[in-house]
Design an enzyme around this catalytic site. Structure first.
Site, PDB file in Angstrom:
ATOM      1  N   ASP A 190      46.316 136.189  91.728  1.00 51.04           N
ATOM      2  CA  ASP A 190      46.654 135.915  93.127  1.00 51.04           C
ATOM      3  C   ASP A 190      48.042 136.477  93.417  1.00 51.04           C
ATOM      4  O   ASP A 190      49.060 135.847  93.163  1.00 51.04           O
ATOM      5  CB  ASP A 190      46.631 134.413  93.403  1.00 51.04           C
ATOM      6  CG  ASP A 190      46.777 134.097  94.893  1.00 51.04           C
ATOM      7  OD1 ASP A 190      47.263 134.968  95.644  1.00 51.04           O
ATOM      8  OD2 ASP A 190      46.396 132.993  95.304  1.00 51.04           O
ATOM      9  N   HIS A 195      54.006 133.525  97.465  1.00 52.97           N
ATOM     10  CA  HIS A 195      54.378 132.744  96.293  1.00 52.97           C
ATOM     11  C   HIS A 195      55.498 133.386  95.473  1.00 52.97           C
ATOM     12  O   HIS A 195      55.845 132.858  94.406  1.00 52.97           O
ATOM     13  CB  HIS A 195      53.139 132.533  95.420  1.00 52.97           C
ATOM     14  CG  HIS A 195      51.970 131.997  96.184  1.00 52.97           C
ATOM     15  ND1 HIS A 195      51.974 130.752  96.751  1.00 52.97           N
ATOM     16  CD2 HIS A 195      50.780 132.569  96.522  1.00 52.97           C
ATOM     17  CE1 HIS A 195      50.819 130.557  97.395  1.00 52.97           C
ATOM     18  NE2 HIS A 195      50.086 131.638  97.267  1.00 52.97           N
TER      19      HIS A 195
END
Length: 303
Positions: A190, A195
């Protein structure tokens, strides 16, 4: 219109071949916080290849492809800004007692629902995974797209999380999230800059990069398996949650658990399988922010 509900629902399934081995499993386990303390026998079953057991939530990253929350955005009829996208919920159902340490399978994904929440759209992406011996697991990702509702479509299930049980939890455990946890977890596939990139996170409305929801999802399941199931990953049948808030790397997760009978109860006339299924209600919060909820409506069904 950026979200064409009819077009997304009519699109053909996306089919791809996936493969994984022990290195992928070990990296995933480290990414969700396993391995502390490093020599603990309970942790070595997640980190040492000679005694490796696969936490079922590994299914969300098996094969290293894009996660469901990103995969839903590549469906015909969907053209939205990634900065407006949030992961609303996740559901996993196992069709066998254990996810194999290594495997090769076919994953078929398609949008099965599109809901109009007024101020947002919600897409449900279902992925079914099977190998030469038959079905392995089915997962569903709910993708929340801000600013893309209002076309008059079906509203779908309620968007308000249910409160946790009023009675005290049967078990409460805390798990520290490393400062670099998101950087480690993203190596499982991911690569969303939310993030890792502070500038992207700010554009999405966050003060700094946030932890992947699926990282919290995996960490919570590990806490349940270790606490209630004595580390036996093969007992998990189903796991579902709604993402109620964010986690920042460096915070502490508080995981509260309530044990109870399976969803089908223990009444007369039920199947043997239902009678042997139990259910744990789970609530996860961020300790440092006044127990701010991060996972809600969380249920682990187990045998």
């Amino acid at each position: 219109m950026p979200v064409d509900a009819a077009g997304a629902l009519a699109a053909a399934p996306r089919v791809r071949e996936i493969a994984w081995d022990h290195k992928d499993v070990q990296l995933y386990h480290l990414g969700i916080g396993a391995g502390r303390p490093a020599t603990d026998p309970g942790e070595l079953r997640y980190t040492l290849e000679s005694r490796l057991h696969v936490l079922p939530s590994f299914a969300t990253v098996a094969g290293g492809g894009v996660p469901g929350v990103i995969g839903a955005l590549s469906v015909p009829g969907v053209d939205v800004d990634l900065a407006h996208v949030l992961h609303g919920g996740q559901r996993l159902r196992l069709h066998r007692p254990a996810v194999p340490v290594r495997g090769r399978a076919t994953a078929s994904s398609r949008v099965v629902a599109v809901y109009d929440k007024g101020s947002a759209a919600v897409l449900v992406l279902r992925t079914e995974v099977a190998d030469a011996d038959g079905p392995l697991w089915t997962e569903e990702a709910e993708v929340f797209v801000r600013g893309e509702g209002g076309w008059g479509g079906e509203r779908g299930p309620s968007g308000s999380p249910s409160p946790p049980p009023a009675e005290p939890a049967d078990h409460v455990v805390e798990r520290a999230v490393r400062e670099d946890q998101a950087l480690l977890y993203r190596l499982s596939g991911d690569w969303n800059p939310l993030h890792a990139d502070p500038e992207f996170a700010a554009r999405a409305g966050f003060e700094r990069p946030v932890l992947h929801g699926l990282c919290t999802y995996g960490a919570a399941l590990k806490a349940v398996v270790d606490t209630l199931l004595d580390g036996d990953v093969t007992r998990v049948r189903e796991y579902r949650t709604r993402f109620a808030g964010v986690v920042y790397p460096g915070e502490t997760l508080r995981v509260r658990m309530w044990r109870g009978p399976g969803a089908d109860g223990a009444g007369a006339g039920e199947t043997e399988e239902a009678a042997e299924t139990w259910e744990a209600r789970v609530a996860v919060s961020a300790v440092e922010r006044g127990d701010a909820p991060v996972l809600a409506d969380t249920v682990v069904r187990y045998g």
